[in-house]
Design a protein around this motif. Structure first.
Motif, PDB file in Angstrom:
ATOM      1  N   SER A  78       0.830  -1.210   0.000  1.00 11.99           N
ATOM      2  CA  SER A  78       0.000   0.000   0.000  1.00 11.99           C
ATOM      3  C   SER A  78       0.866   1.263   0.000  1.00 11.99           C
ATOM      4  CB  SER A  78      -0.942  -0.003   1.195  1.00 11.99           C
ATOM      5  OG  SER A  78      -0.214  -0.054   2.400  1.00 11.99           O
ATOM      6  N   GLY A  79       1.988   1.229   0.686  1.00  9.82           N
ATOM      7  CA  GLY A  79       2.908   2.359   0.667  1.00  9.82           C
ATOM      8  C   GLY A  79       3.501   2.578  -0.712  1.00  9.82           C
ATOM      9  N   MET A  80       3.847   1.473  -1.374  1.00  7.84           N
ATOM     10  CA  MET A  80       4.393   1.569  -2.728  1.00  7.84           C
ATOM     11  C   MET A  80       3.344   2.138  -3.686  1.00  7.84           C
ATOM     12  SD  MET A  80       5.677  -1.431  -5.280  1.00  7.84           S
ATOM     13  CE  MET A  80       4.012  -2.058  -5.341  1.00  7.84           C
ATOM     14  N   LEU A  81       2.093   1.680  -3.581  1.00 11.04           N
ATOM     15  CA  LEU A  81       1.037   2.184  -4.457  1.00 11.04           C
ATOM     16  C   LEU A  81       0.746   3.658  -4.192  1.00 11.04           C
ATOM     17  CD1 LEU A  81      -1.414  -0.859  -4.460  1.00 11.04           C
ATOM     18  CD2 LEU A  81       0.164  -0.148  -6.272  1.00 11.04           C
ATOM     19  N   LEU A  82       0.815   4.061  -2.941  1.00  6.01           N
ATOM     20  CA  LEU A  82       0.621   5.466  -2.591  1.00  6.01           C
ATOM     21  C   LEU A  82       1.711   6.329  -3.223  1.00  6.01           C
ATOM     22  CD1 LEU A  82      -1.193   7.329  -0.844  1.00  6.01           C
ATOM     23  CD2 LEU A  82       0.398   6.924   1.023  1.00  6.01           C
TER      24      LEU A  82
ATOM     25  N   TRP B 219      11.041  12.745  -5.281  1.00  5.45           N
ATOM     26  CA  TRP B 219      10.882  12.222  -3.918  1.00  5.45           C
ATOM     27  C   TRP B 219      10.036  10.948  -3.923  1.00  5.45           C
ATOM     28  CZ3 TRP B 219      12.927  12.367   0.689  1.00  5.45           C
ATOM     29  CH2 TRP B 219      12.196  11.962   1.800  1.00  5.45           C
ATOM     30  N   SER B 220       8.902  10.984  -4.595  1.00  7.71           N
ATOM     31  CA  SER B 220       8.003   9.830  -4.605  1.00  7.71           C
ATOM     32  C   SER B 220       8.603   8.654  -5.353  1.00  7.71           C
ATOM     33  CB  SER B 220       6.666  10.210  -5.237  1.00  7.71           C
ATOM     34  OG  SER B 220       6.036  11.195  -4.482  1.00  7.71           O
ATOM     35  N   PHE B 221       9.289   8.928  -6.446  1.00 10.38           N
ATOM     36  CA  PHE B 221       9.904   7.848  -7.204  1.00 10.38           C
ATOM     37  C   PHE B 221      11.010   7.186  -6.387  1.00 10.38           C
ATOM     38  CE2 PHE B 221      13.044   6.221 -10.268  1.00 10.38           C
ATOM     39  CZ  PHE B 221      12.242   5.294 -10.916  1.00 10.38           C
ATOM     40  N   GLY B 222      11.800   7.998  -5.698  1.00 13.80           N
ATOM     41  CA  GLY B 222      12.854   7.436  -4.849  1.00 13.80           C
ATOM     42  C   GLY B 222      12.298   6.569  -3.738  1.00 13.80           C
ATOM     43  N   LEU B 223      11.229   7.026  -3.098  1.00 12.92           N
ATOM     44  CA  LEU B 223      10.632   6.224  -2.027  1.00 12.92           C
ATOM     45  C   LEU B 223       9.888   5.005  -2.564  1.00 12.92           C
ATOM     46  CD1 LEU B 223       9.440   8.872   0.558  1.00 12.92           C
ATOM     47  CD2 LEU B 223      11.537   7.538   0.508  1.00 12.92           C
ATOM     48  N   ALA B 224       9.319   5.112  -3.768  1.00 12.72           N
ATOM     49  CA  ALA B 224       8.693   3.933  -4.381  1.00 12.72           C
ATOM     50  C   ALA B 224       9.754   2.876  -4.694  1.00 12.72           C
ATOM     51  CB  ALA B 224       7.940   4.326  -5.652  1.00 12.72           C
ATOM     52  N   CYS B 225      10.911   3.312  -5.168  1.00 12.40           N
ATOM     53  CA  CYS B 225      12.008   2.360  -5.408  1.00 12.40           C
ATOM     54  C   CYS B 225      12.473   1.720  -4.104  1.00 12.40           C
ATOM     55  CB  CYS B 225      13.179   3.062  -6.100  1.00 12.40           C
ATOM     56  SG  CYS B 225      12.850   3.513  -7.797  1.00 12.40           S
TER      57      CYS B 225
ATOM     58  N   ASP C 199      10.577   1.251  -1.489  1.00 14.38           N
ATOM     59  CA  ASP C 199       9.518   0.301  -1.128  1.00 14.38           C
ATOM     60  C   ASP C 199       9.652  -0.991  -1.929  1.00 14.38           C
ATOM     61  OD1 ASP C 199       8.352   1.909   0.775  1.00 14.38           O
ATOM     62  OD2 ASP C 199       6.894   2.777  -0.620  1.00 14.38           O
ATOM     63  N   ILE C 200       9.938  -0.880  -3.204  1.00 15.64           N
ATOM     64  CA  ILE C 200      10.107  -2.071  -4.046  1.00 15.64           C
ATOM     65  C   ILE C 200      11.289  -2.889  -3.550  1.00 15.64           C
ATOM     66  CG2 ILE C 200      10.728  -2.857  -6.372  1.00 15.64           C
ATOM     67  CD1 ILE C 200       9.074  -0.444  -7.414  1.00 15.64           C
ATOM     68  N   TYR C 201      12.376  -2.213  -3.195  1.00 13.25           N
ATOM     69  CA  TYR C 201      13.547  -2.914  -2.657  1.00 13.25           C
ATOM     70  C   TYR C 201      13.194  -3.637  -1.358  1.00 13.25           C
ATOM     71  CZ  TYR C 201      17.935  -3.573  -0.175  1.00 13.25           C
ATOM     72  OH  TYR C 201      18.969  -4.110   0.541  1.00 13.25           O
ATOM     73  N   ALA C 202      12.471  -2.953  -0.473  1.00 18.26           N
ATOM     74  CA  ALA C 202      12.099  -3.564   0.810  1.00 18.26           C
ATOM     75  C   ALA C 202      11.157  -4.745   0.605  1.00 18.26           C
ATOM     76  CB  ALA C 202      11.453  -2.525   1.714  1.00 18.26           C
ATOM     77  N   LEU C 203      10.281  -4.651  -0.368  1.00 14.83           N
ATOM     78  CA  LEU C 203       9.358  -5.760  -0.636  1.00 14.83           C
ATOM     79  C   LEU C 203      10.066  -6.965  -1.251  1.00 14.83           C
ATOM     80  CD1 LEU C 203       6.258  -3.815  -1.960  1.00 14.83           C
ATOM     81  CD2 LEU C 203       6.387  -5.173   0.138  1.00 14.83           C
ATOM     82  N   THR C 204      11.004  -6.715  -2.148  1.00 14.33           N
ATOM     83  CA  THR C 204      11.697  -7.840  -2.789  1.00 14.33           C
ATOM     84  C   THR C 204      12.681  -8.527  -1.849  1.00 14.33           C
ATOM     85  OG1 THR C 204      13.328  -6.320  -3.741  1.00 14.33           O
ATOM     86  CG2 THR C 204      11.455  -6.939  -5.125  1.00 14.33           C
ATOM     87  N   THR C 205      13.316  -7.757  -0.963  1.00 14.33           N
ATOM     88  CA  THR C 205      14.275  -8.359  -0.031  1.00 14.33           C
ATOM     89  C   THR C 205      13.640  -8.716   1.309  1.00 14.33           C
ATOM     90  OG1 THR C 205      14.984  -6.196   0.766  1.00 14.33           O
ATOM     91  CG2 THR C 205      16.231  -7.159  -1.067  1.00 14.33           C
ATOM     92  N   LYS C 206      12.357  -8.363   1.476  1.00 16.01           N
ATOM     93  CA  LYS C 206      11.613  -8.627   2.710  1.00 16.01           C
ATOM     94  C   LYS C 206      12.292  -8.009   3.936  1.00 16.01           C
ATOM     95  CE  LYS C 206       9.337 -12.825   1.146  1.00 16.01           C
ATOM     96  NZ  LYS C 206       9.549 -12.782  -0.246  1.00 16.01           N
ATOM     97  N   ARG C 207      12.719  -6.758   3.786  1.00 12.47           N
ATOM     98  CA  ARG C 207      13.356  -6.032   4.887  1.00 12.47           C
ATOM     99  C   ARG C 207      12.406  -5.006   5.473  1.00 12.47           C
ATOM    100  NH1 ARG C 207      19.670  -4.931   3.576  1.00 12.47           N
ATOM    101  NH2 ARG C 207      20.140  -7.064   3.007  1.00 12.47           N
ATOM    102  N   ASP C 208      12.574  -4.766   6.754  1.00  9.69           N
ATOM    103  CA  ASP C 208      11.792  -3.743   7.441  1.00  9.69           C
ATOM    104  C   ASP C 208      12.569  -2.435   7.371  1.00  9.69           C
ATOM    105  OD1 ASP C 208       9.920  -2.444   8.989  1.00  9.69           O
ATOM    106  OD2 ASP C 208      10.820  -3.096  10.880  1.00  9.69           O
TER     107      ASP C 208
END
Length: 154
Positions: free
Chosen positions: A12-16, A56-62, A64-73
């Protein structure tokens, strides 16, 4: 720590963030394709503000994608405080740019009646850019609010 909808590292954060990026980019595209926008300082400010929002949003979306793929908090207090400050700054700039641009559009379309003749100004594109900027700001405001509550719960 509580889990909020729109948290960093979540779907949801990535979609936002992607929504923020797309609406800000749409606002830039609508304004840039309208001739004569550079004659108005408010419209140039809108482009600059939305450009910062896209970055800013693109950097944070990237992120988020990194955190989702590596399953990191990625909800550490330092990162969340950085997100809060960044969201507050971009939110304030985006709201100011959207308001100033829409003020110019209202002035020219309703008060001075420049938009009655479509050959004078591309008012529809100016209006579209302002509407897209307000939608982008609304998404940024949601994100800023979420980040504030995440910071309070960390």
């Amino acid at each position: 720590m509580k889990v909020f909808v729109g948290s960093p590292g979540s779907v949801s954060g990535m979609l936002l963030r992607i929504g923020q990026c797309l609406f800000a980019a749409g606002s830039i595209a609508a304004m840039v394709t309208a001739f004569g926008f550079s004659n108005f300082t408010a419209f140039c400010y809108l482009i600059a503000s939305m450009g910062l929002q896209v970055l800013w949003s693109f950097g944070l979306a990237c992120l988020d994608i990194y955190a989702l793929t590596t399953k990191r908090d990625i909800c550490s207090p330092v990162l969340v405080s950085l997100f809060v400050v960044g969201d507050w700054v971009t939110s304030t700039l985006s709201l100011a740019a959207a308001c100033s641009s829409s003020g110019i559009v209202v002035l020219y379309s309703r008060d001075l009646k420049f938009c009655n003749d479509p050959s004078q100004l591309p008012c529809v594109r100016y209006e579209l850019a302002a509407v897209l900027a307000f939608i982008a700001w609304f998404l940024i405001a949601i994100s800023s609010h979420i980040m504030f509550w995440i910071l309070a719960s960390v």
